[in-house]
Motif scaffolding. Structure first.
Motif, PDB file in Angstrom:
ATOM      1  N   GLY A 137       0.795  -1.224   0.000  1.00  0.00           N
ATOM      2  CA  GLY A 137       0.000   0.000   0.000  1.00  0.00           C
ATOM      3  C   GLY A 137       0.822   1.265   0.000  1.00  0.00           C
ATOM      4  O   GLY A 137       0.390   2.291   0.546  1.00  0.00           O
ATOM      5  N   ALA A 138       1.995   1.241  -0.632  1.00  0.00           N
ATOM      6  CA  ALA A 138       2.868   2.417  -0.651  1.00  0.00           C
ATOM      7  C   ALA A 138       2.266   3.532  -1.493  1.00  0.00           C
ATOM      8  O   ALA A 138       1.428   3.308  -2.377  1.00  0.00           O
ATOM      9  N   GLY A 139       2.700   4.749  -1.229  1.00  0.00           N
ATOM     10  CA  GLY A 139       2.294   5.907  -2.015  1.00  0.00           C
ATOM     11  C   GLY A 139       3.197   6.081  -3.220  1.00  0.00           C
ATOM     12  O   GLY A 139       3.990   5.197  -3.573  1.00  0.00           O
ATOM     13  N   VAL A 140       3.102   7.267  -3.843  1.00  0.00           N
ATOM     14  CA  VAL A 140       3.853   7.513  -5.081  1.00  0.00           C
ATOM     15  C   VAL A 140       5.353   7.386  -4.850  1.00  0.00           C
ATOM     16  O   VAL A 140       6.069   6.778  -5.650  1.00  0.00           O
ATOM     17  N   ARG A 141       5.836   7.948  -3.734  1.00  0.00           N
ATOM     18  CA  ARG A 141       7.283   7.893  -3.485  1.00  0.00           C
ATOM     19  C   ARG A 141       7.763   6.448  -3.381  1.00  0.00           C
ATOM     20  O   ARG A 141       8.790   6.071  -3.929  1.00  0.00           O
ATOM     21  N   GLY A 142       7.017   5.607  -2.677  1.00  0.00           N
ATOM     22  CA  GLY A 142       7.406   4.212  -2.548  1.00  0.00           C
ATOM     23  C   GLY A 142       7.307   3.460  -3.848  1.00  0.00           C
ATOM     24  O   GLY A 142       8.162   2.632  -4.178  1.00  0.00           O
ATOM     25  N   LEU A 143       6.254   3.744  -4.634  1.00  0.00           N
ATOM     26  CA  LEU A 143       6.063   3.037  -5.896  1.00  0.00           C
ATOM     27  C   LEU A 143       7.050   3.492  -6.969  1.00  0.00           C
ATOM     28  O   LEU A 143       7.209   2.805  -7.980  1.00  0.00           O
ATOM     29  N   ALA A 144       7.677   4.629  -6.761  1.00  0.00           N
ATOM     30  CA  ALA A 144       8.748   5.039  -7.683  1.00  0.00           C
ATOM     31  C   ALA A 144       9.938   4.097  -7.562  1.00  0.00           C
ATOM     32  O   ALA A 144      10.880   4.167  -8.361  1.00  0.00           O
ATOM     33  N   ALA A 145       9.893   3.200  -6.561  1.00  0.00           N
ATOM     34  CA  ALA A 145      10.885   2.141  -6.360  1.00  0.00           C
ATOM     35  C   ALA A 145      12.261   2.733  -6.124  1.00  0.00           C
ATOM     36  O   ALA A 145      12.397   3.726  -5.416  1.00  0.00           O
ATOM     37  N   MET A 146      13.285   2.140  -6.724  1.00  0.00           N
ATOM     38  CA  MET A 146      14.658   2.558  -6.425  1.00  0.00           C
ATOM     39  C   MET A 146      15.102   3.653  -7.373  1.00  0.00           C
ATOM     40  O   MET A 146      15.056   3.481  -8.593  1.00  0.00           O
ATOM     41  N   PRO A 147      15.551   4.791  -6.858  1.00  0.00           N
ATOM     42  CA  PRO A 147      16.078   5.841  -7.744  1.00  0.00           C
ATOM     43  C   PRO A 147      17.439   5.451  -8.294  1.00  0.00           C
ATOM     44  O   PRO A 147      18.174   4.670  -7.677  1.00  0.00           O
ATOM     45  N   GLU A 148      17.753   5.983  -9.442  1.00  0.00           N
ATOM     46  CA  GLU A 148      19.072   5.715 -10.018  1.00  0.00           C
ATOM     47  C   GLU A 148      20.174   6.282  -9.140  1.00  0.00           C
ATOM     48  O   GLU A 148      21.269   5.718  -9.037  1.00  0.00           O
ATOM     49  N   CYS A 149      19.893   7.390  -8.478  1.00  0.00           N
ATOM     50  CA  CYS A 149      20.903   8.032  -7.630  1.00  0.00           C
ATOM     51  C   CYS A 149      20.223   8.604  -6.398  1.00  0.00           C
ATOM     52  O   CYS A 149      19.116   9.138  -6.475  1.00  0.00           O
ATOM     53  N   ARG A 150      20.880   8.471  -5.267  1.00  0.00           N
ATOM     54  CA  ARG A 150      20.418   9.125  -4.042  1.00  0.00           C
ATOM     55  C   ARG A 150      21.621   9.426  -3.161  1.00  0.00           C
ATOM     56  O   ARG A 150      22.690   8.824  -3.307  1.00  0.00           O
ATOM     57  N   ARG A 151      21.444  10.360  -2.260  1.00  0.00           N
ATOM     58  CA  ARG A 151      22.529  10.750  -1.365  1.00  0.00           C
ATOM     59  C   ARG A 151      22.803   9.655  -0.341  1.00  0.00           C
ATOM     60  O   ARG A 151      21.896   8.945   0.084  1.00  0.00           O
ATOM     61  N   LEU A 152      24.054   9.536   0.040  1.00  0.00           N
ATOM     62  CA  LEU A 152      24.463   8.655   1.128  1.00  0.00           C
ATOM     63  C   LEU A 152      25.607   9.338   1.851  1.00  0.00           C
ATOM     64  O   LEU A 152      26.690   9.516   1.263  1.00  0.00           O
ATOM     65  N   ALA A 153      25.359   9.736   3.099  1.00  0.00           N
ATOM     66  CA  ALA A 153      26.355  10.489   3.866  1.00  0.00           C
ATOM     67  C   ALA A 153      26.776  11.703   3.035  1.00  0.00           C
ATOM     68  O   ALA A 153      25.924  12.462   2.580  1.00  0.00           O
ATOM     69  N   THR A 154      28.073  11.870   2.798  1.00  0.00           N
ATOM     70  CA  THR A 154      28.537  13.014   2.011  1.00  0.00           C
ATOM     71  C   THR A 154      28.755  12.648   0.541  1.00  0.00           C
ATOM     72  O   THR A 154      29.265  13.459  -0.219  1.00  0.00           O
ATOM     73  N   GLY A 155      28.389  11.426   0.169  1.00  0.00           N
ATOM     74  CA  GLY A 155      28.507  10.986  -1.226  1.00  0.00           C
ATOM     75  C   GLY A 155      27.148  10.612  -1.773  1.00  0.00           C
ATOM     76  O   GLY A 155      26.135  11.209  -1.418  1.00  0.00           O
ATOM     77  N   CYS A 156      27.123   9.606  -2.627  1.00  0.00           N
ATOM     78  CA  CYS A 156      25.846   9.176  -3.184  1.00  0.00           C
ATOM     79  C   CYS A 156      25.908   7.709  -3.593  1.00  0.00           C
ATOM     80  O   CYS A 156      26.986   7.147  -3.785  1.00  0.00           O
ATOM     81  N   VAL A 157      24.717   7.108  -3.687  1.00  0.00           N
ATOM     82  CA  VAL A 157      24.549   5.753  -4.206  1.00  0.00           C
ATOM     83  C   VAL A 157      24.058   5.860  -5.639  1.00  0.00           C
ATOM     84  O   VAL A 157      23.123   6.608  -5.920  1.00  0.00           O
ATOM     85  N   VAL A 158      24.685   5.125  -6.529  1.00  0.00           N
ATOM     86  CA  VAL A 158      24.268   5.108  -7.939  1.00  0.00           C
ATOM     87  C   VAL A 158      24.002   3.663  -8.343  1.00  0.00           C
ATOM     88  O   VAL A 158      24.806   2.771  -8.040  1.00  0.00           O
ATOM     89  N   ARG A 159      22.865   3.465  -9.007  1.00  0.00           N
ATOM     90  CA  ARG A 159      22.481   2.130  -9.493  1.00  0.00           C
ATOM     91  C   ARG A 159      22.503   2.167 -11.021  1.00  0.00           C
ATOM     92  O   ARG A 159      21.487   2.451 -11.663  1.00  0.00           O
ATOM     93  N   PRO A 160      23.631   1.860 -11.634  1.00  0.00           N
ATOM     94  CA  PRO A 160      23.776   2.049 -13.081  1.00  0.00           C
ATOM     95  C   PRO A 160      23.162   0.944 -13.936  1.00  0.00           C
ATOM     96  O   PRO A 160      23.148   1.060 -15.161  1.00  0.00           O
TER      97      PRO A 160
END
Length: 439
Positions: A137-160
């Protein structure tokens, strides 16, 4: 001409080519093995940031003890440095979530400023994530699933690899005769994702062969929709993000009136955007507490309790108080040398400007009935002065009061409205900064 998959990966990673370093989250499984091999191969012909691998050892099963040596051998053969991090997984309702939290906490200790953590989630993972969250029952943000990039600490996570299918990764692995680890837990249907992968998706794709790609495409559409909602929230929050009368108070806050003028749906959207970095968000059934807080009488001080803190309303302003804000002791504290700033346990720093009276002094907290000497106004009731200042109620119990024996000598300056004085010195209090509250 480069093979299709390497060229595709290189194009996807173009925005991060100038990062200080690339770290590969390397489990030793098929997906991360292919990503590691692809990047090691590209590094031979392209100018890339320094590449290293990170293997997180959860210690959840006996078979995992042999995985670090496998990962080390493969990294050595490719000339990629490997760091093995051992973590403790906290028990909880969801072992998958607990392991993920432990894993990403370890990653934050590796990622430096501007650096990139590359993970190997692919299109099939994206489709599974969308379906899993849809069932919850997630909303729009949850259903957008995994973003290609998001912040992590002072860097970022990228899913290429989000646009790449599991089949394409398997084909690459077989073509290059790669060896990878098989996690026995991946076949356990008790885990929700495994059940979807092994039971649900085969049935779906038998009836709808394009189910995986269609679901992944839907996640892209929802991600775009969420981006528009974030833009709207940003616009609405600009109007509400007005300076408070207490700029020294290190807590996020908003003016209530601009939010109240919005529709209920826009209020929820703006608050979700504002609260996302601060706490886990409530489900739809718990937003009634927001309306109660919003609609309370002006002299009320309602509180909305959330997972990682509380939302307080004081007059026409709402304040976010992280859980750590309440973790302070009101036990009296001695101040042997008032010429030097005093660190208060869990409650910031206290100091005098200009001259201060000789010590020793004692710091106490409000009990009620305190009288303070105000320059030019004589003796005044502290409670009335605090009411005049409009100081939020949640701060008043933390206000440090300076005593010599049983005599109240000074109270910190509050927004310049009034101040206790001692020998021409003003008492200043800098409340404890809470990183969570300022994230």
């Amino acid at each position: 001409m480069k093979p299709a998959l390497p060229a595709r990966l290189l194009k996807t990673l173009a925005p991060w080519r100038n990062a200080p370093a690339w770290h590969i989250a390397f489990s030793g499984g098929l997906d991360s093995t292919v990503l590691l091999h692809l990047l090691a191969s590209l590094a031979n012909t392209e100018t890339l940031p320094p590449i290293s691998a990170v293997h997180v050892h959860h210690g959840l099963q006996a078979a995992a003890d042999a995985w670090p040596s496998h990962c080390q051998a493969l990294c050595d053969s490719l000339g990629i440095p490997l760091q093995v991090l051992r973590v403790q997984v906290q028990p909880g309702a969801s072992l998958e979530r607990a392991a993920r939290n432990a894993r990403y906490q370890a990653f934050t200790e590796v990622i430096g400023a501007g650096e990139v953590l590359l993970t190997a989630q692919h299109r099939d993972d994206q489709a599974e994530t969308l379906l899993f969250r849809l069932l919850r029952g997630a909303g729009v943000r949850g259903l957008a699933a995994m973003p290609e990039c998001r912040r992590l600490a002072t860097g970022c996570v990228v899913r290429p690899l989000l646009a790449v299918s599991r089949g394409a990764l398997q084909a690459y692995a077989h073509e290059h005769q790669l060896k990878w680890l098989e996690d026995p837990s991946n076949a356990d249907p008790r885990f929700s994702r495994n059940y979807l992968r092994h039971q649900v998706f085969p049935t779906l794709t038998q009836r709808w062969p394009q189910a995986v790609s269609s679901l992944a495409r839907t996640a892209e559409h929802l991600s775009e929709a969420q981006g528009l909602l974030d833009e709207l929230a940003h616009m609405d929050l600009i109007a509400a993000d007005q300076p408070s009368a207490f700029p020294w108070l290190p807590l996020p806050s908003l003016t209530l009136a601009p939010l109240r003028d919005l529709s209920d749906a826009r209020q929820r959207n703006a608050l979700r955007h504002w609260l996302t970095p601060l706490t886990r968000l409530p489900d739809s059934d718990h937003w009634a507490s927001w309306y109660a807080l919003r609609d309370a009488k002006g002299d009320a001080q309602p509180v909305w309790c959330l997972a990682d803190g509380q939302l307080h309303r004081c007059g026409e302003r709402i304040w976010w108080l992280p859980t750590a804000w309440s973790e302070f002791s009101d036990v009296p504290v001695s101040w042997p040398d008032p010429q030097m700033p005093l660190e208060l346990p869990g409650n910031g720093q206290l100091s005098f400007s200009r001259n201060a009276s000789e010590g020793p002094l004692v710091i106490r907290y409000r009990q009620g009935g305190e009288i303070v000497e105000v320059p030019g106004r004589g003796r005044r009731d502290l409670k009335r002065l605090l009411n005049e200042s409009g100081l939020p109620g949640f701060v008043r119990g933390r206000l440090p009061l300076v005593y010599r024996g049983e005599q109240l000598l000074a109270v910190p300056t509050v927004a310049g409205a009034w101040a206790g004085s001692m020998d021409d010195g003003q008492l200043h209090w800098l409340p404890q900064t809470c990183d969570q509250g300022l994230s």
